[in-house]
Design an enzyme around this catalytic site. Structure first.
Site, mmCIF file in Angstrom:
data_model
loop_
_atom_site.group_PDB
_atom_site.id
_atom_site.type_symbol
_atom_site.label_atom_id
_atom_site.label_comp_id
_atom_site.label_asym_id
_atom_site.label_seq_id
_atom_site.Cartn_x
_atom_site.Cartn_y
_atom_site.Cartn_z
ATOM 1 N N SER A 98 0.822 -1.195 0.000
ATOM 2 C CA SER A 98 0.000 0.000 0.000
ATOM 3 C C SER A 98 0.870 1.264 0.000
ATOM 4 O O SER A 98 1.663 1.471 -0.922
ATOM 5 C CB SER A 98 -0.959 -0.033 1.190
ATOM 6 O OG SER A 98 -2.000 0.896 1.036
ATOM 7 N N ASP A 227 -9.829 -5.260 -4.430
ATOM 8 C CA ASP A 227 -9.244 -4.304 -3.488
ATOM 9 C C ASP A 227 -10.112 -3.050 -3.469
ATOM 10 O O ASP A 227 -10.217 -2.347 -4.471
ATOM 11 C CB ASP A 227 -7.808 -3.976 -3.930
ATOM 12 C CG ASP A 227 -7.036 -3.162 -2.906
ATOM 13 O OD1 ASP A 227 -7.637 -2.299 -2.248
ATOM 14 O OD2 ASP A 227 -5.816 -3.377 -2.786
ATOM 15 N N HIS A 256 -7.711 -5.712 0.110
ATOM 16 C CA HIS A 256 -6.486 -4.927 0.263
ATOM 17 C C HIS A 256 -5.543 -5.536 1.294
ATOM 18 O O HIS A 256 -4.323 -5.494 1.129
ATOM 19 C CB HIS A 256 -6.847 -3.492 0.672
ATOM 20 C CG HIS A 256 -5.687 -2.549 0.658
ATOM 21 N ND1 HIS A 256 -4.931 -2.302 -0.469
ATOM 22 C CD2 HIS A 256 -5.145 -1.776 1.650
ATOM 23 C CE1 HIS A 256 -3.978 -1.433 -0.182
ATOM 24 N NE2 HIS A 256 -4.082 -1.097 1.087
#
Length: 276
Positions: A98, A227, A256
């Site tokens: 991320s 996601d 995610h």
């Protein structure tokens, strides 16, 4: 014993350093608003297989110093460079999830790959999360303004609520873990509000196109196609068009937080990439 690296601007960064010191180093960079603890399972898994595993708390996150200024992607990359230099690491596998994927990408853009063997971008934010005329697949600024407001108004509740889309708990058949949700909040609340607010701009508005163009090592791009935090179209599917040595792995239906929800599969895939 607590391990800290002091960066070039005097900020103390907490880090973990597990496994054999003579093993090939894997350096993990965590997502927002978490800490190095997000990588504990991966660090143990790879340390058990002979790798030296390292993860630091980003400035203003976790146990690192909470600073007022310089909570931005260039500084995050320079901080990572300071950790790598302080530990004198070479032949490094850089793994970023991320926001951490942005951090390791910007590290390559600013510091090159002389110390880097391979790169892994997991649910990562590059090339650009924000919707612009040149990036129509991105998310509108209203989304990030909402994240800022939720974080400012009631941080602990916002983090708790965020775990639902983060881990795909709002999808049919998902098995919710209150322990995982509680740990997400615990990690988030260790950080400082100012730095976390600044970091929202860093992960959403930083443009990594130029950094990705400088990546000249084998790169794993791994993403869930469900996601809900970093949509795959404007991230992974765009990244693999820029990075010449990219290998794309898509987890069908994955969320995610797949390093947690698909932990065993992810660990095995990352190991295959490293050994490949």
């Amino acid at each position: 014993m607590r391990n800290f690296v002091t960066t070039r601007d005097g900020t103390r960064l907490f880090y973990k350093d597990w496994g054999p010191r003579d093993g090939q180093p894997i350096v993990f960079s965590h997502g927002w608003p978490l800490s190095a603890d997000a990588w504990d399972a991966q660090m143990v898994y790879f340390a058990d297989r002979g790798f030296r595993t390292i993860a630091h708390d980003r400035r203003s996150h976790g146990r690192s110093d909470q600073v007022w200024d310089n909570n931005n992607m260039d500084q995050y990359a320079d901080d990572l460079a300071d950790v790598i230099a302080a530990l004198d690491l070479h032949d490094v596998i850089l793994v970023g999830h991320s926001t951490g994927g942005g951090e390791v990408t910007r590290y390559v853009g600013r510091h090159g790959t002389s110390r880097v063997a391979k790169l892994a971008l997991i649910g990562a934010v590059p090339p650009l999360m924000l919707k612009t005329e040149a990036n129509p697949g991105g998310l509108p600024i209203d989304v990030f303004d909402g994240i800022r407001k939720g974080t400012f108004d009631n941080r602990s509740q916002f983090f708790k609520d965020l775990t639902i889309p983060f881990y795909g708990y709002n999808r049919a058949g998902a098995v919710m873990s209150e322990g995982i949700r509680d740990d997400f909040v615990r990690q988030g609340m260790m950080g400082g509000l100012k730095g976390q607010l600044d970091s929202i701009r860093a992960f959403s508005e930083s443009d990594f196109h130029a950094d990705l163009a400088k990546v000249d090592v084998p790169t794993l791009v791994l993403h869930g196609d469900d996601d809900q935090i970093v949509p795959i179209g404007a991230s992974a599917l765009s990244t693999v068009k820029i990075v010449t040595q990219a290998v794309l792995i898509v987890y069908e239906g994955a969320d995610h937080g797949l390093t947690v929800t698909h932990q065993d599969r992810f660990n095995a895939d990352l190991l295959d990439f490293i050994n490949g």
